[in-house]
Design an enzyme around this catalytic site. Structure first.
Site, PDB file in Angstrom:
ATOM      1  N   GLU A  76       2.483 -16.324   3.022  1.00 25.50           N
ATOM      2  CA  GLU A  76       1.166 -16.695   3.517  1.00 25.50           C
ATOM      3  C   GLU A  76       0.794 -18.117   3.123  1.00 25.50           C
ATOM      4  OE1 GLU A  76       0.876 -16.076  -0.409  1.00 25.50           O
ATOM      5  OE2 GLU A  76       0.880 -14.161   0.664  1.00 25.50           O
TER       6      GLU A  76
ATOM      7  N   ALA B  96       1.667  -8.549   0.760  1.00 25.72           N
ATOM      8  CA  ALA B  96       1.472  -9.351  -0.453  1.00 25.72           C
ATOM      9  C   ALA B  96      -0.021  -9.586  -0.678  1.00 25.72           C
ATOM     10  CB  ALA B  96       2.266 -10.654  -0.337  1.00 25.72           C
TER      11      ALA B  96
ATOM     12  N   ASP C 299       9.751 -10.699  -6.165  1.00 27.95           N
ATOM     13  CA  ASP C 299       9.424 -11.358  -4.901  1.00 27.95           C
ATOM     14  C   ASP C 299       9.116 -12.838  -5.092  1.00 27.95           C
ATOM     15  OD1 ASP C 299       9.858  -9.040  -3.545  1.00 27.95           O
ATOM     16  OD2 ASP C 299       7.741  -8.613  -3.113  1.00 27.95           O
TER      17      ASP C 299
ATOM     18  N   LYS D 156      10.929 -18.472  -3.943  1.00 35.64           N
ATOM     19  CA  LYS D 156      11.511 -19.747  -4.395  1.00 35.64           C
ATOM     20  C   LYS D 156      12.892 -19.956  -3.782  1.00 35.64           C
ATOM     21  CE  LYS D 156       9.124 -20.152  -8.888  1.00 35.64           C
ATOM     22  NZ  LYS D 156       8.300 -18.932  -8.861  1.00 35.64           N
TER      23      LYS D 156
ATOM     24  N   ASP E 178     -14.591 -16.755  -0.299  1.00 39.29           N
ATOM     25  CA  ASP E 178     -13.805 -17.347  -1.385  1.00 39.29           C
ATOM     26  C   ASP E 178     -12.523 -17.971  -0.858  1.00 39.29           C
ATOM     27  OD1 ASP E 178     -15.716 -16.526  -3.155  1.00 39.29           O
ATOM     28  OD2 ASP E 178     -14.477 -15.015  -4.154  1.00 39.29           O
TER      29      ASP E 178
ATOM     30  N   SER F 113      -3.829  -7.103  -0.629  1.00 40.99           N
ATOM     31  CA  SER F 113      -4.758  -6.931  -1.744  1.00 40.99           C
ATOM     32  C   SER F 113      -6.205  -7.199  -1.347  1.00 40.99           C
ATOM     33  CB  SER F 113      -4.364  -7.853  -2.906  1.00 40.99           C
ATOM     34  OG  SER F 113      -4.684  -9.203  -2.627  1.00 40.99           O
TER      35      SER F 113
END
Length: 289
Positions: A146, A187, A72, A77, A175, A191
């Site tokens: 994102e 993605a 991915d 890219k 954070d 998480s």
């Protein structure tokens, strides 16, 4: 068909798959163009110099199909290379999980045959645009997955003052904060316990990273909303990252995030769909005991 191939470093055991791709394209009489750095990598690392019609340069992006050869990250890219060009991208997975690059190496030949018979579909994926001062580095201030606003090398949290359509939402003390498209919902956002959003959904998700308040939860908003951020950091700086491409910004920086005026086009096989990808990649419904 004029075909462009983009890639990155890959394990040595994947050489056969790379050879199979080039061999099949030659059998199909494709015009083959390869991104210059990837071609040099194949030559130097594996002494492999496939017959091609030319090298891809930033000002030479006229092609019918772009093939991303990797995971991915390589696909992202490739999407940055393609940008606004409306070139469909086929992702062949020689990486790991592969939500975007979801064509297995065992299916390279049959997939290319299907493409040449025009037996495939195109999925259009939304893109986010970041406005900032100073501008984000490079000429591509867009993200398919994102936009991440995150702290740097300090234990101190950052404060992200957030407004939606010029109406105050909240101050995220965390954070970081992820602003993800439906594509990016599987993605980084996933998480940090963000929701999975169907690619066809016209939404954006705001997912805080390790928020100070346990009451703060991911928020799904319409994709046509304008998001304004002002970020404060005790360490005087922080990171803004677009699909992993990062830039350091000083505390007090302001950002405007909105849906971009173009989409990225993904090539999908029949009858492949997102539900099948979820079952296969995340093992939904499988007994893994």
């Amino acid at each position: 068909m004029k075909t462009g191939i983009f890639g990155y470093n890959f394990p040595g055991e994947k050489q056969k798959s790379v050879h199979a791709l080039f061999d099949k394209l030659q059998i199909l009489h494709a015009e083959i163009f390869v991104e210059r750095r990837f071609y040099n990598y194949l030559n130097k690392q594996f002494a492999y110099a496939p017959a091609i019609d030319g090298l891809i340069e930033p000002d030479n992006l006229e092609m019918d199909l772009a093939i991303s050869l990797g995971g991915d990250g390589t696909f992202l890219k490739t999407a940055a290379w393609v940008g606004r060009q409306n070139i469909p991208i086929l992702g062949i997975n020689i990486g790991r999980l592969g939500f975007l690059a979801d064509i297995d190496t065992d299916n390279i030949e049959i997939t290319l045959d299907e493409i040449y018979r025009k037996e495939y579909t195109i999925e259009e994926r939304s893109v986010l645009e970041l406005e900032s001062n100073p501008p984000f580095r490079g000429n591509y201030n867009y993200a398919l997955n994102e936009i991440a606003i995150v702290k740097r090398d300090t234990s101190s949290m950052i404060t992200i003052h957030t407004s939606l359509n010029d109406e105050y939402l909240t101050n995220y003390l965390a954070d970081g904060l992820l602003i993800a498209t439906p594509t990016g919902s599987t993605a980084y956002s996933m998480s940090v316990n963000g929701p999975i959003i169907l690619p066809q959904a016209n939404n954006i998700v705001l997912s805080p990273v390790a928020p100070h308040s346990l009451n703060v939860r991911p928020l799904v908003i319409p994709e046509d909303y304008c998001i304004r951020l002002e970020v404060e950091s005790r360490s005087n700086n922080f990171l803004a990252a677009l699909d992993g491409r990062s830039e350091i910004y000083p505390s007090g920086s302001k950002f405007v995030i909105r849906k971009a005026g173009f989409t990225i086009k993904l090539v999908k096989r029949y009858p492949q769909n997102f539900y099948e990808t979820l079952r296969r990649k995340l093992l939904w419904g499988a007994d893994v005991r």
